[in-house]
Design an enzyme around this catalytic site. Structure first.
Site, short mmCIF file in Angstrom:
data_model
loop_
_atom_site.label_atom_id
_atom_site.label_comp_id
_atom_site.label_asym_id
_atom_site.label_seq_id
_atom_site.Cartn_x
_atom_site.Cartn_y
_atom_site.Cartn_z
N SER A 119 -9.48 -4.31 7.04
CA SER A 119 -8.68 -3.02 7.09
C SER A 119 -9.68 -1.95 7.80
CB SER A 119 -8.46 -2.72 5.71
OG SER A 119 -9.58 -2.83 4.96
N HIS A 140 -3.14 -6.79 10.13
CA HIS A 140 -3.47 -5.92 8.77
C HIS A 140 -2.19 -5.92 7.95
CE1 HIS A 140 -4.91 -2.08 6.94
NE2 HIS A 140 -5.35 -3.01 6.24
N GLU A 152 0.24 -4.45 11.03
CA GLU A 152 -0.53 -4.05 12.19
C GLU A 152 -0.93 -5.27 12.88
OE1 GLU A 152 -2.44 0.52 11.63
OE2 GLU A 152 -3.24 -1.26 10.17
N ASN A 190 -5.10 3.17 8.31
CA ASN A 190 -6.26 3.81 7.48
C ASN A 190 -6.95 4.78 8.22
OD1 ASN A 190 -5.87 2.17 5.19
ND2 ASN A 190 -7.22 0.41 6.15
N1 3HC Z 1 4.35 -8.07 -5.85
C1 3HC Z 1 5.44 -8.28 -5.52
N2 3HC Z 1 6.61 -7.43 -5.62
C2 3HC Z 1 6.22 -6.19 -6.18
C3 3HC Z 1 4.93 -5.82 -6.61
C4 3HC Z 1 3.84 -6.74 -6.48
N3 3HC Z 1 2.69 -6.62 -6.73
N4 3HC Z 1 4.99 -4.62 -7.20
C5 3HC Z 1 6.21 -4.15 -6.97
N5 3HC Z 1 6.84 -5.09 -6.42
C6 3HC Z 1 8.54 -5.28 -6.08
C7 3HC Z 1 9.15 -5.02 -7.36
O1 3HC Z 1 9.41 -6.18 -8.04
C8 3HC Z 1 10.44 -4.18 -6.94
O2 3HC Z 1 11.50 -5.31 -6.25
P1 3HC Z 1 12.84 -4.79 -6.23
O3 3HC Z 1 13.22 -3.44 -5.61
O4 3HC Z 1 13.61 -5.77 -5.67
O5 3HC Z 1 13.28 -4.75 -7.66
C9 3HC Z 1 9.95 -3.32 -5.95
O6 3HC Z 1 8.70 -3.84 -5.49
C10 3HC Z 1 9.79 -1.84 -6.46
O7 3HC Z 1 8.96 -2.07 -7.59
P2 3HC Z 1 9.21 -1.05 -8.82
O8 3HC Z 1 10.44 -0.63 -9.08
O9 3HC Z 1 8.30 -1.63 -9.99
O10 3HC Z 1 7.88 0.07 -8.64
P3 3HC Z 1 8.07 1.33 -7.48
O11 3HC Z 1 9.64 1.46 -7.21
O12 3HC Z 1 7.09 2.16 -8.16
O13 3HC Z 1 7.36 0.48 -6.14
C11 3HC Z 1 5.46 0.14 -5.08
C12 3HC Z 1 6.11 -0.05 -6.46
C13 3HC Z 1 6.29 -0.83 -4.12
C14 3HC Z 1 4.19 -0.45 -5.12
C15 3HC Z 1 5.70 1.42 -4.74
O14 3HC Z 1 5.11 2.28 -5.51
C16 3HC Z 1 4.87 1.82 -3.39
O15 3HC Z 1 5.15 1.70 -2.24
N6 3HC Z 1 3.58 2.40 -3.40
C17 3HC Z 1 2.61 2.68 -2.39
C18 3HC Z 1 2.20 1.57 -1.80
C19 3HC Z 1 1.08 1.61 -0.60
O16 3HC Z 1 0.82 2.60 -0.10
N7 3HC Z 1 0.57 0.47 0.04
C20 3HC Z 1 -0.34 0.53 0.84
C21 3HC Z 1 -1.67 0.68 0.46
S1 3HC Z 1 -2.70 0.92 1.60
C22 3HC Z 1 -3.15 -0.87 2.21
O17 3HC Z 1 -2.65 -1.78 1.65
C23 3HC Z 1 -4.02 -1.00 3.43
C24 3HC Z 1 -5.59 -1.39 2.89
O18 3HC Z 1 -6.19 -1.69 4.31
C25 3HC Z 1 -6.14 -0.28 2.07
#
Ligand code: 3HC
Length: 293
Positions: A119, A140, A152, A190
């Site tokens: 990342s 990424h 990415e 990032n």
């Molecule tokens: N694995 C697989 N599926 C998952 C999961 C996981 N760990 N967590 C949630 N899900 C699925 C659920 O099953 C659900 O599926 P559905 O819509 O088909 O029923 C869907 O995601 C939505 O989950 P929830 O209803 O339980 O919860 P939310 O609506 O709060 O969504 C989230 C959870 C998708 C994690 C949402 O909160 C989100 O988008 N958060 C932001 C995540 C983000 O910003 N990620 C990027 C981080 S930065 C990064 O990764 C880069 C690195 O370099 C740092």
């Protein structure tokens, strides 16, 4: 060359997610970890995700069985020697990544494409540990990998255009939207996300608002799915700390500097959800409570 077999090195949160989407897209996939219990933990997590998808009716039980059937786990690095593409998702530390790719470079045929899910590290510097920088890219992914739509695709000045196009096509086959990024530290996401997350910690340090109020502000005021402090716990405070240090080293700008509170939390082992404690306490995972500092 068409990609048929994909190797994923590292079967933690990111690696397991990548292995899952690779197998789901029809690729024979082999996931490698250093210890059998880590292989098992990664594969169990994938099985749990697939079971949830079957339960929700997103995929059939037969499809889930086929996906699982395309997936194997191993601790033996040589098992990756017939992969067309290897995606690395191990610890965010340059020497470990360089050592891994130097080994893979020796055991894989010259045609195998190498990709790092780093990342924040420089792809060029990882690729330089191999004799195939022209067949090296960044891929990424974002957490949780099966849900987040973006990949990415990062090219260095050495990446062959045909290899780059093939990786864009591979990302699309995974069902992801791809964006093109140059090998600049932090790429696109990032570069923008990390200063925002670090500023949220600085706002907390400076008493601008409470943990809950900072999170609610960005969720309800800006429509973000998670507030920044919840997102930090989700990504892992150690991961963010590594990334911030690498980005600060590269750009020497305050916006990338790790706030003192982040450093102290990491030193205390408060790494977020995975350790049960970060900006929130996850003793009751369904109802996390904000920590008091
Ligand atoms: N694995 C697989 N599926 C998952 C999961 C996981 N760990 N967590 C949630 N899900 C699925 C659920 O099953 C659900 O599926 P559905 O819509 O088909 O029923 C869907 O995601 C939505 O989950 P929830 O209803 O339980 O919860 P939310 O609506 O709060 O969504 C989230 C959870 C998708 C994690 C949402 O909160 C989100 O988008 N958060 C932001 C995540 C983000 O910003 N990620 C990027 C981080 S930065 C990064 O990764 C880069 C690195 O370099 C740092």
């Amino acid at each position: 060359m068409a990609i048929q077999k994909v190797g994923v090195v590292g079967c933690g949160l990111m690696g397991a997610g990548i292995a899952q989407v690779s197998a789901a897209a029809g690729f024979t996939t082999v996931a490698r970890e250093v210890a059998p219990e880590l292989v098992e933990k990664g594969l169990k997590g994938i099985e749990k995700n697939l079971a949830r998808l079957v339960e929700k009716g997103t995929i059939t039980a037969a499809a889930s069985g086929e996906i699982r059937g395309r997936l194997t786990g191993t601790t033996v690095i040589d098992d990756l020697n017939d992969c067309d593409l290897i995606i690395e998702a191990i610890i965010e530390q340059l020497p470990a990544k360089r050592e891994l790719f130097a080994t893979l470079d020796k055991i894989c045929p010259p045609g195998t494409i190498f990709a790092s899910n780093t990342s924040s590290l420089t792809i060029t510097e990882i690729a330089a540990a191999t004799k195939r920088p022209q067949r090296f890219v960044g891929l990424h992914f974002f957490s949780p990998v099966p849900v987040m739509k973006l990949v990415e695709v990062v090219r260095t000045i050495s990446t062959e255009p045909a290899v780059y196009e093939e990786m864009l096509a591979f990302g699309a086959k995974l069902g992801k939207t791809t964006v093109r990024a140059h090998d600049s530290t932090g790429f696109i996401v990032n570069r923008l996300l990390v200063p925002y997350l670090l500023d949220a910690i600085r706002a907390l340090e400076e008493g601008v608002g409470s943990i809950e109020d900072i999170d609610s502000s960005m969720k309800l005021g800006c429509g973000h799915p998670m507030g920044p402090l919840t997102l930090l716990d989700f990504v892992g405070l150690d991961t963010t700390y590594y990334i911030a240090n690498i980005m600060f080293e590269e750009f020497r700008e305050r916006r990338f500097a790790a706030p003192p509170l982040l450093k102290r939390m990491v030193l205390s082992g408060w790494l977020g959800r995975k350790t049960g404690k970060g900006f929130y306490d996850y003793a009751d995972a369904q109802n996390p409570t904000a920590m008091k500092f």
